[in-house]
Design a protein around this motif. Structure first.
Motif, PDB file in Angstrom:
ATOM      1  N   THR A 202      19.718  60.802 -34.246  1.00 47.25           N
ATOM      2  CA  THR A 202      19.019  61.213 -33.173  1.00 47.25           C
ATOM      3  C   THR A 202      19.921  61.438 -31.908  1.00 47.25           C
ATOM      4  N   ALA A 203      19.575  62.287 -31.047  1.00 48.51           N
ATOM      5  CA  ALA A 203      20.478  62.472 -29.850  1.00 48.51           C
ATOM      6  C   ALA A 203      19.815  61.738 -28.671  1.00 48.51           C
ATOM      7  N   ALA A 204      18.900  60.975 -28.786  1.00 48.65           N
ATOM      8  CA  ALA A 204      18.063  60.346 -27.846  1.00 48.65           C
ATOM      9  C   ALA A 204      19.088  59.244 -27.058  1.00 48.65           C
ATOM     10  N   LYS A 205      18.860  59.308 -25.546  1.00 44.10           N
ATOM     11  CA  LYS A 205      19.738  58.417 -24.816  1.00 44.10           C
ATOM     12  C   LYS A 205      19.310  56.921 -24.857  1.00 44.10           C
ATOM     13  N   ALA A 206      20.409  56.037 -25.053  1.00 46.58           N
ATOM     14  CA  ALA A 206      20.127  54.733 -25.225  1.00 46.58           C
ATOM     15  C   ALA A 206      19.488  54.396 -23.520  1.00 46.58           C
ATOM     16  N   ASP A 207      18.454  53.298 -23.380  1.00 55.81           N
ATOM     17  CA  ASP A 207      18.009  53.164 -22.351  1.00 55.81           C
ATOM     18  C   ASP A 207      17.784  51.380 -22.244  1.00 55.81           C
ATOM     19  N   ALA A 208      18.502  50.891 -21.301  1.00 53.46           N
ATOM     20  CA  ALA A 208      18.542  49.291 -21.246  1.00 53.46           C
ATOM     21  C   ALA A 208      17.310  48.913 -20.862  1.00 53.46           C
ATOM     22  N   ALA A 209      16.349  49.689 -20.105  1.00 49.84           N
ATOM     23  CA  ALA A 209      14.832  49.249 -19.624  1.00 49.84           C
ATOM     24  C   ALA A 209      13.998  49.245 -21.013  1.00 49.84           C
ATOM     25  N   LYS A 210      14.243  50.210 -21.939  1.00 51.30           N
ATOM     26  CA  LYS A 210      13.552  50.119 -23.181  1.00 51.30           C
ATOM     27  C   LYS A 210      13.794  48.991 -23.882  1.00 51.30           C
ATOM     28  N   ARG A 212      14.849  45.974 -22.846  1.00 53.57           N
ATOM     29  CA  ARG A 212      14.200  44.867 -22.323  1.00 53.57           C
ATOM     30  C   ARG A 212      12.652  44.903 -22.293  1.00 53.57           C
ATOM     31  N   ALA A 213      12.133  46.196 -22.490  1.00 54.50           N
ATOM     32  CA  ALA A 213      10.574  46.166 -22.770  1.00 54.50           C
ATOM     33  C   ALA A 213      10.322  45.683 -24.408  1.00 54.50           C
ATOM     34  N   GLU A 214      11.425  46.146 -25.234  1.00 55.81           N
ATOM     35  CA  GLU A 214      10.977  45.633 -26.782  1.00 55.81           C
ATOM     36  C   GLU A 214      11.198  44.328 -26.822  1.00 55.81           C
ATOM     37  N   LEU A 215      12.207  43.775 -26.129  1.00 56.20           N
ATOM     38  CA  LEU A 215      12.534  42.306 -26.100  1.00 56.20           C
ATOM     39  C   LEU A 215      11.111  41.488 -25.787  1.00 56.20           C
ATOM     40  N   VAL A 216      10.584  41.927 -24.624  1.00 58.72           N
ATOM     41  CA  VAL A 216       9.391  41.253 -24.285  1.00 58.72           C
ATOM     42  C   VAL A 216       8.254  41.589 -25.132  1.00 58.72           C
ATOM     43  N   ARG A 217       7.865  42.631 -25.751  1.00 62.75           N
ATOM     44  CA  ARG A 217       6.923  42.959 -26.520  1.00 62.75           C
ATOM     45  C   ARG A 217       6.983  42.229 -27.869  1.00 62.75           C
ATOM     46  N   ASP A 218       8.514  41.955 -28.397  1.00 64.93           N
ATOM     47  CA  ASP A 218       8.270  41.122 -29.688  1.00 64.93           C
ATOM     48  C   ASP A 218       8.464  39.622 -29.346  1.00 64.93           C
ATOM     49  N   PHE A 219       8.969  39.211 -28.377  1.00 65.67           N
ATOM     50  CA  PHE A 219       9.288  37.616 -28.241  1.00 65.67           C
ATOM     51  C   PHE A 219       8.399  37.171 -27.241  1.00 65.67           C
ATOM     52  N   GLY A 220       7.876  38.031 -26.024  1.00 65.72           N
ATOM     53  CA  GLY A 220       7.167  37.600 -25.103  1.00 65.72           C
ATOM     54  C   GLY A 220       7.902  37.559 -23.918  1.00 65.72           C
ATOM     55  N   LYS A 221       7.251  37.539 -22.526  1.00 62.41           N
ATOM     56  CA  LYS A 221       7.926  37.667 -21.232  1.00 62.41           C
ATOM     57  C   LYS A 221       8.811  36.704 -20.986  1.00 62.41           C
ATOM     58  N   THR A 252      24.533  47.371 -20.767  1.00 62.48           N
ATOM     59  CA  THR A 252      24.722  45.757 -21.225  1.00 62.48           C
ATOM     60  C   THR A 252      23.487  45.216 -20.925  1.00 62.48           C
ATOM     61  N   VAL A 253      22.705  44.745 -21.828  1.00 61.14           N
ATOM     62  CA  VAL A 253      21.505  43.866 -21.840  1.00 61.14           C
ATOM     63  C   VAL A 253      21.942  42.439 -22.279  1.00 61.14           C
ATOM     64  N   ALA A 281      19.259  44.602 -36.101  1.00 68.80           N
ATOM     65  CA  ALA A 281      18.232  45.014 -36.916  1.00 68.80           C
ATOM     66  C   ALA A 281      17.449  46.414 -36.155  1.00 68.80           C
ATOM     67  N   ARG A 282      17.386  46.142 -34.938  1.00 70.26           N
ATOM     68  CA  ARG A 282      16.768  47.237 -34.290  1.00 70.26           C
ATOM     69  C   ARG A 282      17.740  48.163 -33.454  1.00 70.26           C
ATOM     70  N   SER A 283      18.931  47.918 -33.989  1.00 74.20           N
ATOM     71  CA  SER A 283      20.065  48.918 -33.414  1.00 74.20           C
ATOM     72  C   SER A 283      20.021  50.167 -33.246  1.00 74.20           C
ATOM     73  N   GLU A 284      19.178  50.791 -34.465  1.00 71.10           N
ATOM     74  CA  GLU A 284      19.058  52.386 -34.579  1.00 71.10           C
ATOM     75  C   GLU A 284      18.033  52.952 -33.666  1.00 71.10           C
ATOM     76  N   ALA A 285      17.004  51.991 -33.805  1.00 69.17           N
ATOM     77  CA  ALA A 285      15.909  52.317 -32.644  1.00 69.17           C
ATOM     78  C   ALA A 285      16.079  52.380 -31.186  1.00 69.17           C
ATOM     79  N   LEU A 286      17.027  51.466 -30.931  1.00 65.82           N
ATOM     80  CA  LEU A 286      17.163  51.033 -29.757  1.00 65.82           C
ATOM     81  C   LEU A 286      18.571  51.693 -29.069  1.00 65.82           C
TER      82      LEU A 286
END
Length: 328
Positions: A202-210, A212-221, A252-253, A281-286
């Motif tokens: 995919t050509a979707a743009k990498a997004d540091a905010a995304k 961080r958001a996925e980290l919080v969703r999976d691991f907690g705030k 970089t995050v 493991a989430r490198s493709e999606a993120l």
């Protein structure tokens, strides 16, 4: 005397010859593709692998899975550890999801079953939308598992069945070895054991905010530090350096390594590898192309490498944080 051949038959023969020639051309092209893709080395093979602790190439156990499956497995593991669940609970959850959905977040199943764990809205597991959220569905699985007395000492099939009420309870058993291998890596017990080569289709743009958001969703705030106000520019000719540092930081995050289970003697290191493997493991999606922890660096297409002491491979972040680099 030669027999006359009708124009129709001559046309048929020519057509057959053209089809055969085209078929050979396709086979030759396919052979060349496979040679480049596989014979030249496994580095270009898309997908993910997880190895046992003694798993050097050609030795130990190896389990292969798709980036989608790895991403879902990482979320299941992260949700479990964020709730304080032990590695055994993560193994039970992963084996259950392997049997129920092959670690795919499917929108169909037996009767009204949905999602990674094939949970049913009609049986009180939540709404369809909730169940199709991997974080929610994993959380519900762990919530029910925690209510099973002594689940960590039960055979995996028994513990999973107490939660799932499946018509085929023994089916979970065949997934236990692969689930245990995944759990050891994703909970951080086995360092540098998970590797992915994302296809980057995919050509979707990498997004540091995304990220961080996925980290919080999976691991907690608490997985990320509280954001600090931007540093005030001092007006002493450092604007260029500040701009460079800002641009680098935007790609970089950095995630601090704080032990999720302080009672474990290897808690900091284990937490670091848990976060690093989650990122791989989430490198493709993120859209991550680099993950660094301790003295190891993972790069998309290259896998894990030890940072050289002469610095030519870049600097490792040490054990205090995990760095996740976004693809350009």
């Amino acid at each position: 005397m030669p027999r006359n051949v009708s124009p129709a038959r001559r046309h048929t023969r020519r057509s057959r010859l053209l089809r055969v020639t085209a078929a050979f051309g396709v086979l030759a092209a396919l052979g060349g593709y496979l040679t480049v893709k596989y014979v030249s080395g496994s580095r270009v093979t898309e997908g993910c692998t997880v190895k046992s602790a003694d798993g050097s190439p050609g030795q130990g156990r190896t389990y292969r899975l798709s980036p989608e499956q790895a991403s879902n497995a990482a979320t299941i593991s992260a949700v479990g550890t964020s709730r304080g669940m032990p590695e055994r609970a993560v193994t039970i959850a992963l084996a259950t999801a392997l049997q129920e959905s092959a670690l795919r977040n499917i929108d169909h199943g037996d009767r009204d079953s949905l999602g990674l764990f094939q949970q049913r809205p009609s049986q009180g597991w939540g709404t369809e939308k909730q169940i199709l959220d991997p974080v929610y569905s994993a959380g519900e699985f762990y919530r029910h598992l925690a209510e099973v007395p002594g689940y960590s000492r039960l055979p995996l099939t028994v513990a999973a069945q107490r939660v799932q009420r499946s018509g085929f309870p023994q089916a979970y058993a065949k997934h236990e070895p692969d689930a245990a291998l995944l759990a050891a890596a994703l909970t951080g017990r086995t360092p540098a054991a998970l590797n992915c080569t994302p296809p980057r289709t995919t050509a979707a743009k990498a997004d540091a905010a995304k990220v961080r958001a996925e980290l919080v969703r999976d691991f907690g705030k608490d997985v990320l530090p509280a954001e600090r106000p931007s540093a005030r520019r001092d007006g002493k000719g450092t604007a260029g350096a500040s701009a460079t540092a800002t641009a680098t930081a935007a790609r970089t995050v950095s995630v601090p390594v704080r032990a999720a289970r302080a009672s474990e003697s290897d808690a900091p290191s284990r937490r670091g590898w848990e976060l690093a493997h989650w990122a791989v493991a989430r490198s493709e999606a993120l859209h991550l192309d680099e993950v660094a922890y301790a003295d190891r660096v993972w790069r998309a297409g290259d896998g894990w490498r030890t940072v050289r002491t002469d610095g030519t491979d870049g600097k490792g972040p040490g054990t205090s944080e995990v760095r996740m680099g976004l693809a350009p």
